[in-house]
Write a protein that holds these residues in place. Structure first.
Motif, PDB file in Angstrom:
ATOM      1  N   GLN A  83      10.572  -8.424   3.109  1.00  0.00           N
ATOM      2  CA  GLN A  83      10.873  -6.988   3.073  1.00  0.00           C
ATOM      3  C   GLN A  83       9.634  -6.200   2.678  1.00  0.00           C
ATOM      4  O   GLN A  83       9.340  -5.177   3.283  1.00  0.00           O
ATOM      5  CB  GLN A  83      12.003  -6.726   2.085  1.00  0.00           C
ATOM      6  CG  GLN A  83      12.346  -5.269   1.922  1.00  0.00           C
ATOM      7  CD  GLN A  83      13.432  -5.054   0.893  1.00  0.00           C
ATOM      8  OE1 GLN A  83      14.161  -5.967   0.541  1.00  0.00           O
ATOM      9  NE2 GLN A  83      13.534  -3.852   0.398  1.00  0.00           N
ATOM     10  N   ASP A  84       8.888  -6.681   1.677  1.00  0.00           N
ATOM     11  CA  ASP A  84       7.662  -6.001   1.261  1.00  0.00           C
ATOM     12  C   ASP A  84       6.646  -5.974   2.393  1.00  0.00           C
ATOM     13  O   ASP A  84       5.985  -4.963   2.621  1.00  0.00           O
ATOM     14  CB  ASP A  84       7.053  -6.684   0.038  1.00  0.00           C
ATOM     15  CG  ASP A  84       7.885  -6.506  -1.219  1.00  0.00           C
ATOM     16  OD1 ASP A  84       8.815  -5.677  -1.196  1.00  0.00           O
ATOM     17  OD2 ASP A  84       7.607  -7.205  -2.212  1.00  0.00           O
ATOM     18  N   HIS A  85       6.533  -7.078   3.097  1.00  0.00           N
ATOM     19  CA  HIS A  85       5.592  -7.151   4.217  1.00  0.00           C
ATOM     20  C   HIS A  85       6.021  -6.207   5.343  1.00  0.00           C
ATOM     21  O   HIS A  85       5.189  -5.529   5.937  1.00  0.00           O
ATOM     22  CB  HIS A  85       5.490  -8.590   4.735  1.00  0.00           C
ATOM     23  CG  HIS A  85       4.544  -8.750   5.861  1.00  0.00           C
ATOM     24  ND1 HIS A  85       3.183  -8.625   5.713  1.00  0.00           N
ATOM     25  CD2 HIS A  85       4.765  -8.996   7.177  1.00  0.00           C
ATOM     26  CE1 HIS A  85       2.598  -8.795   6.886  1.00  0.00           C
ATOM     27  NE2 HIS A  85       3.531  -9.021   7.791  1.00  0.00           N
ATOM     28  N   ILE A  87       7.784  -3.451   5.058  1.00  0.00           N
ATOM     29  CA  ILE A  87       7.563  -2.076   4.611  1.00  0.00           C
ATOM     30  C   ILE A  87       6.096  -1.707   4.734  1.00  0.00           C
ATOM     31  O   ILE A  87       5.749  -0.632   5.235  1.00  0.00           O
ATOM     32  CB  ILE A  87       8.072  -1.900   3.161  1.00  0.00           C
ATOM     33  CG1 ILE A  87       9.593  -1.906   3.135  1.00  0.00           C
ATOM     34  CG2 ILE A  87       7.532  -0.625   2.535  1.00  0.00           C
ATOM     35  CD1 ILE A  87      10.185  -1.932   1.750  1.00  0.00           C
ATOM     36  N   ALA A  88       5.206  -2.602   4.277  1.00  0.00           N
ATOM     37  CA  ALA A  88       3.768  -2.322   4.358  1.00  0.00           C
ATOM     38  C   ALA A  88       3.315  -2.217   5.807  1.00  0.00           C
ATOM     39  O   ALA A  88       2.516  -1.338   6.157  1.00  0.00           O
ATOM     40  CB  ALA A  88       2.990  -3.412   3.632  1.00  0.00           C
ATOM     41  N   LEU A  89       3.849  -3.077   6.665  1.00  0.00           N
ATOM     42  CA  LEU A  89       3.491  -3.042   8.081  1.00  0.00           C
ATOM     43  C   LEU A  89       3.973  -1.754   8.746  1.00  0.00           C
ATOM     44  O   LEU A  89       3.241  -1.124   9.513  1.00  0.00           O
ATOM     45  CB  LEU A  89       4.082  -4.259   8.799  1.00  0.00           C
ATOM     46  CG  LEU A  89       3.761  -4.399  10.272  1.00  0.00           C
ATOM     47  CD1 LEU A  89       2.267  -4.620  10.463  1.00  0.00           C
ATOM     48  CD2 LEU A  89       4.551  -5.536  10.877  1.00  0.00           C
ATOM     49  N   GLU A  90       5.193  -1.343   8.417  1.00  0.00           N
ATOM     50  CA  GLU A  90       5.733  -0.100   8.976  1.00  0.00           C
ATOM     51  C   GLU A  90       4.904   1.105   8.546  1.00  0.00           C
ATOM     52  O   GLU A  90       4.596   1.980   9.366  1.00  0.00           O
ATOM     53  CB  GLU A  90       7.178   0.076   8.532  1.00  0.00           C
ATOM     54  CG  GLU A  90       7.857   1.292   9.105  1.00  0.00           C
ATOM     55  CD  GLU A  90       9.311   1.383   8.702  1.00  0.00           C
ATOM     56  OE1 GLU A  90       9.819   2.513   8.641  1.00  0.00           O
ATOM     57  OE2 GLU A  90       9.949   0.343   8.452  1.00  0.00           O
ATOM     58  N   LEU A  91       4.493   1.136   7.297  1.00  0.00           N
ATOM     59  CA  LEU A  91       3.674   2.237   6.802  1.00  0.00           C
ATOM     60  C   LEU A  91       2.312   2.263   7.481  1.00  0.00           C
ATOM     61  O   LEU A  91       1.827   3.324   7.885  1.00  0.00           O
ATOM     62  CB  LEU A  91       3.518   2.138   5.284  1.00  0.00           C
ATOM     63  CG  LEU A  91       2.710   3.229   4.607  1.00  0.00           C
ATOM     64  CD1 LEU A  91       3.360   4.599   4.846  1.00  0.00           C
ATOM     65  CD2 LEU A  91       2.583   2.960   3.128  1.00  0.00           C
ATOM     66  N   GLN A  92       1.696   1.092   7.643  1.00  0.00           N
ATOM     67  CA  GLN A  92       0.382   1.053   8.292  1.00  0.00           C
ATOM     68  C   GLN A  92       0.474   1.453   9.763  1.00  0.00           C
ATOM     69  O   GLN A  92      -0.398   2.154  10.287  1.00  0.00           O
ATOM     70  CB  GLN A  92      -0.239  -0.337   8.154  1.00  0.00           C
ATOM     71  CG  GLN A  92      -0.659  -0.679   6.741  1.00  0.00           C
ATOM     72  CD  GLN A  92      -1.586   0.360   6.148  1.00  0.00           C
ATOM     73  OE1 GLN A  92      -2.517   0.824   6.787  1.00  0.00           O
ATOM     74  NE2 GLN A  92      -1.321   0.732   4.902  1.00  0.00           N
ATOM     75  N   LEU A  93       1.527   1.026  10.450  1.00  0.00           N
ATOM     76  CA  LEU A  93       1.706   1.427  11.853  1.00  0.00           C
ATOM     77  C   LEU A  93       1.895   2.931  11.967  1.00  0.00           C
ATOM     78  O   LEU A  93       1.355   3.573  12.880  1.00  0.00           O
ATOM     79  CB  LEU A  93       2.900   0.697  12.477  1.00  0.00           C
ATOM     80  CG  LEU A  93       2.692  -0.775  12.786  1.00  0.00           C
ATOM     81  CD1 LEU A  93       3.994  -1.400  13.256  1.00  0.00           C
ATOM     82  CD2 LEU A  93       1.614  -0.946  13.839  1.00  0.00           C
ATOM     83  N   TYR A  94       2.643   3.504  11.046  1.00  0.00           N
ATOM     84  CA  TYR A  94       2.852   4.956  11.056  1.00  0.00           C
ATOM     85  C   TYR A  94       1.541   5.698  10.833  1.00  0.00           C
ATOM     86  O   TYR A  94       1.246   6.675  11.520  1.00  0.00           O
ATOM     87  CB  TYR A  94       3.874   5.349   9.988  1.00  0.00           C
ATOM     88  CG  TYR A  94       3.863   6.819   9.663  1.00  0.00           C
ATOM     89  CD1 TYR A  94       4.312   7.758  10.582  1.00  0.00           C
ATOM     90  CD2 TYR A  94       3.377   7.282   8.449  1.00  0.00           C
ATOM     91  CE1 TYR A  94       4.298   9.116  10.289  1.00  0.00           C
ATOM     92  CE2 TYR A  94       3.353   8.631   8.151  1.00  0.00           C
ATOM     93  CZ  TYR A  94       3.810   9.532   9.067  1.00  0.00           C
ATOM     94  OH  TYR A  94       3.778  10.877   8.785  1.00  0.00           O
ATOM     95  N   LEU A  95       0.754   5.230   9.879  1.00  0.00           N
ATOM     96  CA  LEU A  95      -0.504   5.910   9.574  1.00  0.00           C
ATOM     97  C   LEU A  95      -1.520   5.770  10.701  1.00  0.00           C
ATOM     98  O   LEU A  95      -2.421   6.597  10.834  1.00  0.00           O
ATOM     99  CB  LEU A  95      -1.083   5.390   8.255  1.00  0.00           C
ATOM    100  CG  LEU A  95      -0.289   5.763   7.005  1.00  0.00           C
ATOM    101  CD1 LEU A  95      -0.888   5.093   5.779  1.00  0.00           C
ATOM    102  CD2 LEU A  95      -0.218   7.263   6.828  1.00  0.00           C
ATOM    103  N   GLN A  96      -1.378   4.729  11.537  1.00  0.00           N
ATOM    104  CA  GLN A  96      -2.313   4.525  12.636  1.00  0.00           C
ATOM    105  C   GLN A  96      -1.920   5.275  13.901  1.00  0.00           C
ATOM    106  O   GLN A  96      -2.735   5.417  14.801  1.00  0.00           O
ATOM    107  CB  GLN A  96      -2.450   3.030  12.949  1.00  0.00           C
ATOM    108  CG  GLN A  96      -3.171   2.276  11.857  1.00  0.00           C
ATOM    109  CD  GLN A  96      -3.178   0.783  12.101  1.00  0.00           C
ATOM    110  OE1 GLN A  96      -2.603   0.298  13.063  1.00  0.00           O
ATOM    111  NE2 GLN A  96      -3.820   0.046  11.208  1.00  0.00           N
TER     112      GLN A  96
END
Length: 170
Positions: A83-85, A87-96
């Motif tokens: 779940q942590d991974h 969430i972090a992946l979703e945030l990085q994709l959004y920021l990119q």
């Protein structure tokens, strides 16, 4: 934090020093929002009036002597790390992703992008739907300005507070 959720700006106006802390706050907020969503059905089920205590209580299983020597492993650590991974992946994709044009509607963008960013869209719905107006406070100040005029400039602050309160509540 709300400006980071606005697809028109993201972290454009945030200094490099503060980006890490904002990303940490966003991930922590997404985790807490997920936990709230998970716990909400349990709370409503516990409040159901037709469930009796005897039917809801599970029976305890008797333990044998060998169960005291078993080594138990934490089965919740795996899903939490996943779940942590995620969430972090979703945030990085959004920021990119590309930033949205300044004239576009961010809520419409989140509605269309909800399937790509499900956790972030819930967080954006929570923060971006807050109206950024201060009409009520401006009205109180203008009422205070109407009360305190040149001819009434010697009013004590307590009297002004009371007059503003009465003007707004009567």
């Amino acid at each position: 934090m709300a400006s980071a959720l606005d697809p028109r700006f993201k972290l454009k106006y945030v200094s490099e020093d503060n980006r890490g802390s904002i990303e940490d706050k966003l991930t922590a907020e997404m985790k807490s929002l997920i936990n709230e969503m998970k716990n909400a059905p349990l709370e409503t089920a516990a409040m159901a009036p037709d469930v009796t205590e005897d039917a809801a209580a599970p029976k305890k299983k008797k333990k044998g002597l060998g169960s005291f020597f078993k080594v138990t492993t934490d089965k919740t650590a795996g899903p939490l790390l996943q779940q942590d991974h995620a969430i972090a992946l979703e945030l990085q994709l959004y920021l990119q992703t590309e930033t949205l044009d300044a004239e576009e509607d961010p809520l419409k963008w989140w509605r269309e992008s909800q399937r790509f960013f499900p956790r972030l869209s819930n967080l954006a719905r929570k923060y971006l739907c807050i109206p950024a107006t201060s009409f009520s406070s401006e009205r109180v100040f203008s009422t205070g300005g109407n009360i305190v005029s040149c001819s009434r400039s010697s009013l004590k602050p307590d009297h002004v507070d009371r007059l503003v309160f009465l003007a707004k509540n009567l």
